[in-house]
Design an enzyme around this catalytic site. Structure first.
Site, PDB file in Angstrom:
ATOM      1  N   HIS A  40      12.241  -6.750  24.832  1.00 20.34           N
ATOM      2  CA  HIS A  40      12.777  -7.984  24.251  1.00 20.34           C
ATOM      3  C   HIS A  40      12.194  -8.241  22.862  1.00 20.34           C
ATOM      4  CE1 HIS A  40      14.767  -9.023  27.969  1.00 20.34           C
ATOM      5  NE2 HIS A  40      15.249 -10.110  27.386  1.00 20.34           N
ATOM      6  N   LYS A 105      13.597 -13.242  38.386  1.00 16.70           N
ATOM      7  CA  LYS A 105      13.098 -14.117  39.437  1.00 16.70           C
ATOM      8  C   LYS A 105      12.334 -15.255  38.767  1.00 16.70           C
ATOM      9  CE  LYS A 105       8.804 -11.642  40.386  1.00 16.70           C
ATOM     10  NZ  LYS A 105       8.007 -10.931  41.374  1.00 16.70           N
TER      11      LYS A 105
END
Length: 185
Positions: A40, A105
């Site tokens: 990222h 999650k």
């Protein structure tokens, strides 16, 4: 949660993400890209420099996962979700660039929730701790960028009926907030 999971292909997700609601179970099939913290950061740097990205963000689905080595007979090793909040600093810009969905999650920041709503996107949660089972729903895996990152390299996966549930929807539905409110009541 809904009784029967919806079967959705990633190629349809951009058009249908806005109709999905928090708590809906989904079986997702199609192309999904893995990316974690280090990837990222690199993608954000490429975006800032307006350089070519490893994959087009428009309509894409990112799975926050760092799969293990591939055992014989499988397309990929254990491939469970990573904690999504670690990507929150990068996510709004990626959503604004066309990202349709994320899989991970845990909770997301308010900035990410707002970007999900603003862009008609969706955040799916996968079952943590079940990576060895989840890998059986992945039929292909190809490293496409940042190979030097090892398990955190960007991979192009093909999902077949990968089980997920909508955690945050584009209308503000959020299982984490709703769960806390129900607990308090």
């Amino acid at each position: 949660m809904s009784a029967e999971p919806l079967k959705i292909d990633t190629s349809q997700l951009k058009d249908c993400a806005g109709s999905l609601r928090a708590g809906t179970r989904v079986l997702l099939s199609g192309t999904v890209y893995t990316a974690r913290d280090a990837a990222h950061k690199r993608i954000a740097e490429l975006m800032k420099k307006r350089e070519k990205l490893p994959f087009p963000l428009d309509g894409a689905v990112i799975y926050y996962a760092g799969p293990t080595g591939t055992p014989e007979g499988l397309a990929i090793g254990s491939c469970g979700p990573t904690t999504s909040s670690r990507m929150d600093v990068y996510t709004p810009a990626m959503l604004d660039a066309g990202l349709s969905a994320m899989i991970g999650k845990g909770e997301r920041s308010e900035e990410v929730c707002e970007a999900i709503k603003r862009n008609g996107a969706v955040y799916f949660c996968a079952l943590g701790g079940a990576g060895a089972l989840a890998c059986r729903c992945i039929t292909s895996c190809e490293v496409i960028a940042f190979e030097d990152l090892g398990c955190e390299s960007v991979k192009k996966l093909t999902f077949r009926d990968f089980p997920l549930f909508v955690a945050i929807d584009s209308k503000g539905g959020n299982i984490f907030k709703e769960g806390r409110e129900a607990w308090r009541a």
